[in-house]
Design an enzyme around this catalytic site. Structure first.
Site, PDB file in Angstrom:
ATOM      1  CB  SER A 264      22.749  18.510  13.697  1.00  0.00           C
ATOM      2  OG  SER A 264      23.268  18.044  12.462  1.00  0.00           O
ATOM      3  CG  LEU A 265      20.586  22.937   9.777  1.00  0.00           C
ATOM      4  CD1 LEU A 265      21.523  23.355   8.663  1.00  0.00           C
ATOM      5  CD2 LEU A 265      19.209  22.603   9.240  1.00  0.00           C
TER       6      LEU A 265
ATOM      7  NE  ARG B 242      26.103  20.548   8.216  1.00  0.00           N
ATOM      8  CZ  ARG B 242      25.113  19.974   8.879  1.00  0.00           C
ATOM      9  NH1 ARG B 242      23.866  20.067   8.426  1.00  0.00           N
ATOM     10  NH2 ARG B 242      25.346  19.289   9.991  1.00  0.00           N
TER      11      ARG B 242
ATOM     12  CG  HIS C  48      25.798  13.924  12.999  1.00  0.00           C
ATOM     13  ND1 HIS C  48      26.618  15.025  13.006  1.00  0.00           N
ATOM     14  CD2 HIS C  48      24.532  14.398  12.856  1.00  0.00           C
ATOM     15  CE1 HIS C  48      25.890  16.122  12.893  1.00  0.00           C
ATOM     16  NE2 HIS C  48      24.619  15.761  12.777  1.00  0.00           N
TER      17      HIS C  48
ATOM     18  CD  GLN D 236      18.693  17.559   7.414  1.00  0.00           C
ATOM     19  OE1 GLN D 236      19.819  17.704   6.951  1.00  0.00           O
ATOM     20  NE2 GLN D 236      17.884  16.621   6.993  1.00  0.00           N
TER      21      GLN D 236
ATOM     22  CD  GLN E 124      27.411  20.234  12.912  1.00  0.00           C
ATOM     23  OE1 GLN E 124      27.151  20.124  11.722  1.00  0.00           O
ATOM     24  NE2 GLN E 124      26.943  21.212  13.656  1.00  0.00           N
TER      25      GLN E 124
END
Length: 302
Positions: free
Chosen positions: A90-91, A115, A195, A10, A244
């Site tokens: 991440s993503l 998500r 996170h 992101q 995650q």
């Protein structure tokens, strides 16, 4: 030569991202067609905006996956190359799994839409916060552990850049203590504290969807955020992706592990150059390239 394919998370989005690639390469156009079939209206939003609506987590996440995968598939189509490894921030781990063949694109788009919705809903606006800390990551971990409330390292982005996440008061307190110890703390403008343990409702909500999704053996290893190790067993992927959401992105260790495994070229697929910059801070002598536009693909050379 061993290529490590990297995929952004992101914050790298932009209106129009990937449109020129889809206009020139059939592999990318097919990605955008799947995106429209799976999430109607998202293609128009990417092409025309508005930016604020594209920025919404539930829109930004699948849009970035599509843009990154489109760039990757167009590059493969035009250059005929295959990476030896992949990783996503991440993503971006979803994009990496699609690139490896471990996850179907339509499933990745549905999962990342869900998500994004769950992550945004997990914490009321104003309750959480994130800050970027410049300094020794061990000091950051020690201060977070000693601070009352929920605050923890979210992203180990570079040797001296760690993002912390948690309850707004706890993040502020940890930031003040870190500043007192000579580190630099920069509050981030984010829609939610990603996170960290506050994302547990999102993890719990997405886990059934992940467990119901068909994963396949990857064509090349994808390094997982939460372990910084290659994930090759499809049965392990739902748990790694679920963990995650509340776990730290161990990006420094991931890039170091890719280098140790023999990666000699790091290519960032998708909009922006965030990961390229981080790789240079982790491995100053590393060879890095970006593939985010049609021109990048057409002019690509190693």
């Amino acid at each position: 030569m061993k290529i490590a394919a990297l995929f952004p998370g992101q914050g790298s989005h932009a209106v129009g991202m990937g449109v020129d690639i889809a206009g020139r390469f059939t592999a990318a156009e097919q990605v955008y067609a799947i995106k429209e079939d799976t999430l109607p209206g998202l293609r128009e939003l990417v092409e025309a905006g508005p930016f604020d609506e594209l920025t919404l987590t539930a829109n930004q996440q699948p849009a970035l996956v599509a843009a990154s995968v489109a760039a990757y598939r167009a590059w493969v189509q035009h250059r005929g190359l295959t990476p030896a490894f992949a990783a996503g921030h991440s993503l971006g781990e979803y994009s990496a799994l699609v690139a490896s063949g471990a996850l179907d694109l339509a499933d990745a788009l549905r999962l990342t839409r869900r998500r994004g919705q769950l992550m945004q809903e997990a914490v009321p606006v104003g309750v959480g916060a994130m800050s970027a800390i410049m300094g020794d990551p061990q000091v950051v971990q020690d201060v977070c552990a000693a601070t009352p409330g929920v605050v923890q390292p979210a992203n180990f982005n570079a040797p001296t850049q760690t993002v912390i996440s948690g309850e707004a008061a706890a993040v502020a307190a940890a930031g003040a203590e870190l500043k007192a110890r000579g580190l630099k703390a920069i509050p981030l403008k984010v829609s939610a504290p990603f996170h960290c343990a506050l994302m547990q409702p999102a993890q719990d909500g997405l886990s059934p969807d992940l467990n119901a999704t068909a994963f396949h053996a990857p064509q090349f290893p994808v390094y997982a955020n939460v372990t910084a190790q290659p994930a090759t067993d499809p049965a392990a992927l739902p748990d790694l992706l679920a963990r995650q959401i509340t776990g730290s992105v161990r990006w420094v260790e991931t890039i170091q592990a890719l280098h140790a495994a023999g990666a000699t070229v790091f290519i960032e697929f998708g909009p922006g150059t965030v990961l390229t910059g981080l790789v240079k801070r982790i491995l100053p002598d590393a060879r890095t390239l970006n593939v985010g536009t049609a021109e990048h693909i057409e002019d690509f050379s190693l």
